[in-house]
Write a protein that holds these residues in place. Structure first.
Motif, PDB file in Angstrom:
ATOM      1  N   ALA A   1     -29.131 -58.589 -10.285  1.00 24.61           N
ATOM      2  CA  ALA A   1     -29.347 -59.984  -9.831  1.00 24.61           C
ATOM      3  C   ALA A   1     -30.133 -59.699  -8.096  1.00 24.61           C
ATOM      4  O   ALA A   1     -31.183 -60.491  -7.821  1.00 24.61           O
ATOM      5  N   ALA A   2     -29.061 -60.099  -7.653  1.00 25.99           N
ATOM      6  CA  ALA A   2     -29.018 -59.800  -6.608  1.00 25.99           C
ATOM      7  C   ALA A   2     -29.834 -59.319  -5.109  1.00 25.99           C
ATOM      8  O   ALA A   2     -30.798 -59.899  -4.685  1.00 25.99           O
ATOM      9  N   ARG A   3     -30.138 -58.045  -5.727  1.00 24.61           N
ATOM     10  CA  ARG A   3     -30.983 -57.064  -4.957  1.00 24.61           C
ATOM     11  C   ARG A   3     -32.160 -57.302  -5.283  1.00 24.61           C
ATOM     12  O   ARG A   3     -33.049 -58.139  -5.106  1.00 24.61           O
ATOM     13  N   ASP A   4     -32.175 -57.534  -6.890  1.00 17.67           N
ATOM     14  CA  ASP A   4     -33.508 -58.159  -7.721  1.00 17.67           C
ATOM     15  C   ASP A   4     -34.178 -60.060  -6.579  1.00 17.67           C
ATOM     16  O   ASP A   4     -35.477 -60.086  -5.941  1.00 17.67           O
ATOM     17  N   PHE A   5     -33.336 -61.287  -6.274  1.00 18.63           N
ATOM     18  CA  PHE A   5     -33.918 -61.664  -5.895  1.00 18.63           C
ATOM     19  C   PHE A   5     -34.338 -61.036  -4.345  1.00 18.63           C
ATOM     20  O   PHE A   5     -35.048 -61.925  -4.049  1.00 18.63           O
ATOM     21  N   ALA A   6     -33.656 -60.647  -3.544  1.00 16.57           N
ATOM     22  CA  ALA A   6     -33.842 -60.956  -2.237  1.00 16.57           C
ATOM     23  C   ALA A   6     -35.532 -59.599  -1.677  1.00 16.57           C
ATOM     24  O   ALA A   6     -35.527 -59.745  -1.145  1.00 16.57           O
ATOM     25  N   SER A   7     -35.065 -59.321  -2.994  1.00 19.55           N
ATOM     26  CA  SER A   7     -36.472 -57.715  -3.031  1.00 19.55           C
ATOM     27  C   SER A   7     -37.402 -58.579  -3.169  1.00 19.55           C
ATOM     28  O   SER A   7     -38.852 -58.834  -2.797  1.00 19.55           O
ATOM     29  N   ARG A   8     -37.599 -59.698  -3.930  1.00 20.37           N
ATOM     30  CA  ARG A   8     -38.789 -60.215  -4.852  1.00 20.37           C
ATOM     31  C   ARG A   8     -38.995 -62.092  -4.327  1.00 20.37           C
ATOM     32  O   ARG A   8     -40.176 -62.152  -3.742  1.00 20.37           O
ATOM     33  N   ILE A   9     -38.132 -62.514  -3.702  1.00 20.28           N
ATOM     34  CA  ILE A   9     -38.627 -64.206  -3.214  1.00 20.28           C
ATOM     35  C   ILE A   9     -39.545 -63.561  -1.683  1.00 20.28           C
ATOM     36  O   ILE A   9     -39.068 -63.119  -0.745  1.00 20.28           O
ATOM     37  N   ASN A  10     -40.051 -64.968  -1.941  1.00 16.22           N
ATOM     38  CA  ASN A  10     -41.319 -65.189  -0.687  1.00 16.22           C
ATOM     39  C   ASN A  10     -40.773 -66.234   0.400  1.00 16.22           C
ATOM     40  O   ASN A  10     -41.243 -67.160   0.643  1.00 16.22           O
ATOM     41  N   ILE A  11     -39.608 -65.768   0.932  1.00 15.26           N
ATOM     42  CA  ILE A  11     -38.526 -67.019   1.707  1.00 15.26           C
ATOM     43  C   ILE A  11     -38.071 -66.038   2.931  1.00 15.26           C
ATOM     44  O   ILE A  11     -37.556 -65.045   2.439  1.00 15.26           O
ATOM     45  N   GLY A  12     -38.212 -66.567   3.713  1.00 14.75           N
ATOM     46  CA  GLY A  12     -37.478 -66.231   5.386  1.00 14.75           C
ATOM     47  C   GLY A  12     -36.364 -65.490   5.297  1.00 14.75           C
ATOM     48  O   GLY A  12     -36.044 -64.318   5.809  1.00 14.75           O
ATOM     49  N   MET A  13     -35.508 -66.135   4.560  1.00 15.99           N
ATOM     50  CA  MET A  13     -33.848 -66.533   5.490  1.00 15.99           C
ATOM     51  C   MET A  13     -33.064 -65.875   3.377  1.00 15.99           C
ATOM     52  O   MET A  13     -33.314 -67.372   3.277  1.00 15.99           O
ATOM     53  N   VAL A  14     -32.773 -65.169   3.597  1.00 18.37           N
ATOM     54  CA  VAL A  14     -31.606 -65.123   2.002  1.00 18.37           C
ATOM     55  C   VAL A  14     -30.552 -65.134   1.880  1.00 18.37           C
ATOM     56  O   VAL A  14     -29.930 -63.862   2.834  1.00 18.37           O
ATOM     57  N   GLY A  15     -29.653 -65.901   1.553  1.00 21.23           N
ATOM     58  CA  GLY A  15     -28.303 -65.393   1.593  1.00 21.23           C
ATOM     59  C   GLY A  15     -27.586 -65.054   0.116  1.00 21.23           C
ATOM     60  O   GLY A  15     -28.029 -65.634  -0.541  1.00 21.23           O
ATOM     61  N   ILE A  16     -26.879 -64.379  -0.196  1.00 21.99           N
ATOM     62  CA  ILE A  16     -26.140 -63.354  -1.362  1.00 21.99           C
ATOM     63  C   ILE A  16     -24.814 -64.608  -1.208  1.00 21.99           C
ATOM     64  O   ILE A  16     -24.067 -63.898  -0.549  1.00 21.99           O
ATOM     65  N   ASN A  17     -24.316 -65.313  -2.297  1.00 19.42           N
ATOM     66  CA  ASN A  17     -23.407 -65.578  -1.791  1.00 19.42           C
ATOM     67  C   ASN A  17     -22.465 -66.389  -0.648  1.00 19.42           C
ATOM     68  O   ASN A  17     -21.638 -66.565  -0.495  1.00 19.42           O
ATOM     69  N   VAL A  18     -23.551 -66.445   0.417  1.00 22.27           N
ATOM     70  CA  VAL A  18     -23.871 -67.443   1.410  1.00 22.27           C
ATOM     71  C   VAL A  18     -24.968 -68.350   1.381  1.00 22.27           C
ATOM     72  O   VAL A  18     -26.102 -67.885   1.324  1.00 22.27           O
ATOM     73  N   PRO A  19     -24.260 -69.754   1.405  1.00 21.56           N
ATOM     74  CA  PRO A  19     -25.650 -70.894   1.490  1.00 21.56           C
ATOM     75  C   PRO A  19     -26.126 -71.098   2.244  1.00 21.56           C
ATOM     76  O   PRO A  19     -27.634 -71.360   2.309  1.00 21.56           O
ATOM     77  N   ILE A  20     -26.070 -70.903   3.501  1.00 19.82           N
ATOM     78  CA  ILE A  20     -26.461 -71.353   5.105  1.00 19.82           C
ATOM     79  C   ILE A  20     -26.894 -70.086   5.780  1.00 19.82           C
ATOM     80  O   ILE A  20     -26.111 -69.421   6.928  1.00 19.82           O
ATOM     81  N   PRO A  21     -27.938 -68.618   5.422  1.00 18.44           N
ATOM     82  CA  PRO A  21     -27.860 -67.394   5.816  1.00 18.44           C
ATOM     83  C   PRO A  21     -28.560 -67.630   7.027  1.00 18.44           C
ATOM     84  O   PRO A  21     -29.616 -66.849   7.058  1.00 18.44           O
ATOM     85  N   VAL A  22     -27.996 -68.028   8.378  1.00 19.20           N
ATOM     86  CA  VAL A  22     -28.499 -68.519   9.890  1.00 19.20           C
ATOM     87  C   VAL A  22     -28.929 -67.032  10.451  1.00 19.20           C
ATOM     88  O   VAL A  22     -27.222 -66.429  10.095  1.00 19.20           O
ATOM     89  N   PRO A  23     -29.511 -65.797  10.527  1.00 18.98           N
ATOM     90  CA  PRO A  23     -29.836 -65.050  10.896  1.00 18.98           C
ATOM     91  C   PRO A  23     -28.640 -65.099  12.386  1.00 18.98           C
ATOM     92  O   PRO A  23     -29.237 -66.143  13.778  1.00 18.98           O
ATOM     93  N   LEU A  24     -27.757 -64.641  13.148  1.00 16.06           N
ATOM     94  CA  LEU A  24     -27.304 -64.143  14.244  1.00 16.06           C
ATOM     95  C   LEU A  24     -28.059 -63.579  15.573  1.00 16.06           C
ATOM     96  O   LEU A  24     -29.137 -63.122  15.136  1.00 16.06           O
ATOM     97  N   ALA A  25     -28.317 -64.543  16.411  1.00 19.05           N
ATOM     98  CA  ALA A  25     -28.985 -63.591  17.973  1.00 19.05           C
ATOM     99  C   ALA A  25     -29.991 -62.610  17.715  1.00 19.05           C
ATOM    100  O   ALA A  25     -30.769 -62.963  18.401  1.00 19.05           O
ATOM    101  N   TYR A  26     -28.891 -61.286  17.333  1.00 17.84           N
ATOM    102  CA  TYR A  26     -30.037 -60.157  17.899  1.00 17.84           C
ATOM    103  C   TYR A  26     -30.732 -60.182  16.543  1.00 17.84           C
ATOM    104  O   TYR A  26     -31.376 -58.631  16.366  1.00 17.84           O
ATOM    105  N   HIS A  27     -30.603 -60.490  15.049  1.00 20.79           N
ATOM    106  CA  HIS A  27     -31.476 -60.405  14.114  1.00 20.79           C
ATOM    107  C   HIS A  27     -32.698 -61.568  14.693  1.00 20.79           C
ATOM    108  O   HIS A  27     -32.818 -62.392  15.850  1.00 20.79           O
ATOM    109  N   THR A  28     -33.348 -62.273  13.549  1.00 21.94           N
ATOM    110  CA  THR A  28     -34.668 -62.823  14.063  1.00 21.94           C
ATOM    111  C   THR A  28     -34.733 -64.169  13.066  1.00 21.94           C
ATOM    112  O   THR A  28     -34.245 -64.278  12.271  1.00 21.94           O
TER     113      THR A  28
END
Ligand code: NAD
Length: 499
Positions: free
Chosen positions: A423-450
């Protein structure tokens, strides 16, 4: 009453427009300072000076520019508490959260120390007979950043760090709600060795923003704020031929599958929904449990946790969970939306409408709210509330849950809580949203990602910080080179440092 300034050519400079905005202490409701609102003439003069200063800065080798970043990192760490204290006093967020705000900006400056590597070009040896081809990334000239109130350290640093490291001059137009930390950061960069004029902080409101849009010297604009303003700046900036990236509002959904750890999910929802009084673009504002049993189990866990939240001023100690919202107008808007939720039929399970904090009756505190049985037609679902209000939309299936997130006009962040990898993999793949958390509620990417949202949460094609920022703040020049044969003589034997 303190009168704040602009920061021009390495000095604090008083405003001359005669226009000011009040800067509040949101915990007490008192005006603690006033900030000048720049006129078009003041903005244009700051840009003209920046353009002059940029010539030498752009020609400075990237390693030397990186050393300024390195020293700025040291100085920001040195002044961390001072910056966080001022930030809390103007924004209202708790002291530990204010330190997080500075820290997440600081990490982008750390990333910028890698400028020499990030700015290296491409080279093709012998692209043709005797022909070499190479590409270099050159600064744009003068760039501008327009930033929101909710991260007054992090977002200015996300903008100014990469822009400066790339060799640009930078005009920062911070939020007029909490402008002191950006001014303190400008002082720090000067102490770190940044030449005067390369970073100008021009305070202001719509007038200054329109002057930025109309200024022909400014080559690029990076904006973060609400979606209507993001769209306005993107449209006008692009029409004027500028490079523009604009990040807007959000309505972040967290989907909770029946197999999720319910205690973990409830803890995550409380932190992500109410932290910083919900004034985060990555806050979770919609919980979508899948199945009635999941919804009931969550409500049972959420209510006691929410009722225990400690709301207070940042001065009340580190166990305060969240502080006031930024202005009286923000508070009124949140409470207006809460009323609309009640009127439109949502069930207000935790009602924070009558919240009062003794001794801080004039502060902009809002009690925590939890709505259940929210539907997509309601205003509290459609609009960004930007306050301590969590809405629960019950979904009958995973497909319905993912559909809700996908159909919403915003697409900044989202999360799924589940133990099911499929389910997690399907969600990450299909969702039309820029930043995705899997069991992480606030998935703010770190400085070396965007960092960047999709749909109405982001306009433009490159994200903030990480390698994208180095692309955004430079342009590519490609050279095709052929040399006539010459004399291959003369040698140097000393080992020269690049200073
Ligand atoms: P805002 O849009 O009111 O203000 C942002 C900036 O735009 C400020 O510098 C402000 O002076 C300027 N501005 C305001 N009104 C203007 C106008 N009419 N014309 C031109 N400029 C104008 O946003 P805010 O209230 O400061 O910040 C909160 C918003 O920012 C929320 O919507 C939040 O989701 C969003 N945000 C988004 C991200 C992201 O990365 N997507 C990050 C943080 C905040």
């Amino acid at each position: 009453m303190q009168e704040l300034t602009h920061w021009i050519n390495g000095k604090h400079v008083k405003g001359t427009s005669g226009r000011f905005a009040d800067v509040y202490n949101p915990a007490t409701g008192e005006v603690q300072a006033r900030v000048p609102l720049a006129s078009r003439e003041e903005l244009d003069a700051a840009v003209a000076e920046a353009a002059k200063a940029q010539v030498a800065w752009g020609a400075t080798n990237p390693q030397k520019r990186a050393r300024v970043m390195m020293e700025a990192v040291r100085l920001i760490n040195r002044d961390m508490d001072k910056l966080a204290e001022k930030l809390s006093s103007e924004h209202g967020k708790t002291f530990p959260d204010a330190k997080g705000d500075v820290q997440r900006g600081l990490e982008v400056i750390e990333f910028c120390i890698g400028a020499p590597h990030l700015l290296k070009g491409d080279f093709t040896d012998s692209a043709g007979p005797g022909i070499d081809m190479y590409s270099m990334r050159q600064p744009l000239g003068v760039a501008a950043g327009i930033t929101p109130f909710n991260f007054p350290a992090m977002i200015p640093l996300w903008k100014m760090g990469p822009a400066l490291a790339c060799g640009n001059a930078f005009i920062l137009k911070p939020s007029e709600r909490d402008p002191s930390v950006p001014l303190m950061l400008a002082e720090i960069f000067q102490e770190a060795g940044l030449p005067d004029g390369v970073l100008q902080v021009v305070n202001g409101d719509k007038g200054a923003v329109d002057a930025i849009l109309d200024n022909e010297t400014i080559q690029a604009i990076g904006f973060v704020g609400s979606t209507p303003i993001a769209h306005y700046i993107y449209s006008r900036g692009c029409a004027a031929g500028k490079r523009v990236q604009c990040f807007g509002g959000a309505k972040n959904h967290m989907i909770i599958m029946p197999d999720a750890d319910m205690d973990q999910a409830a803890d995550a929802l409380v932190g992500a929904g109410y932290g910083a009084a919900g004034e985060r673009c990555m806050a979770i504002s919609v919980a979508v449990p899948v199945g009635e049993g999941t919804a009931d189990a969550l409500i049972e866990r959420l209510v006691p946790r929410i009722e225990k939240l400690k709301v207070g001023p940042y001065t009340a100690g580190d166990d305060v969970d969240y502080g006031p919202v930024v202005t009286k107008a923000a508070k009124e808007n949140i409470l207006r939306l809460v009323e609309s939720g009640v009127e439109q039929g949502a069930k207000l399970v935790v009602d924070g409408r009558n919240f009062r904090l003794q001794g801080y009756e004039d502060g902009f505190f809002v009690g925590p709210h939890l709505f259940d049985h929210v539907t997509p037609e309601m205003d509290i679902y459609k609009q960004e509330i930007f306050g301590p209000v969590l809405s629960m939309v019950r979904a009958a299936s995973y497909e319905e849950a993912i559909g809700l997130a996908m159909d919403h006009e915003y697409g900044n962040g989202t999360a799924i809580f589940t133990r099911d990898g499929d389910a997690a993999r399907d969600f990450a793949s299909r969702i039309n949203i820029g930043m995705v958390g899997i069991n992480v509620p606030i998935p703010v990417p770190l400085a070396y990602h965007t960092f960047g949202g999709w749909k109405k949460s982001g306009f433009g094609d490159l994200n903030q910080h990480g390698p994208d920022a180095f692309k955004f703040y430079t342009r590519t020049k490609t050279v095709t080179s052929r040399w006539p044969s010459g004399i291959k003589e003369g040698s140097a034997f000393n080992f020269k440092a690049m200073d």
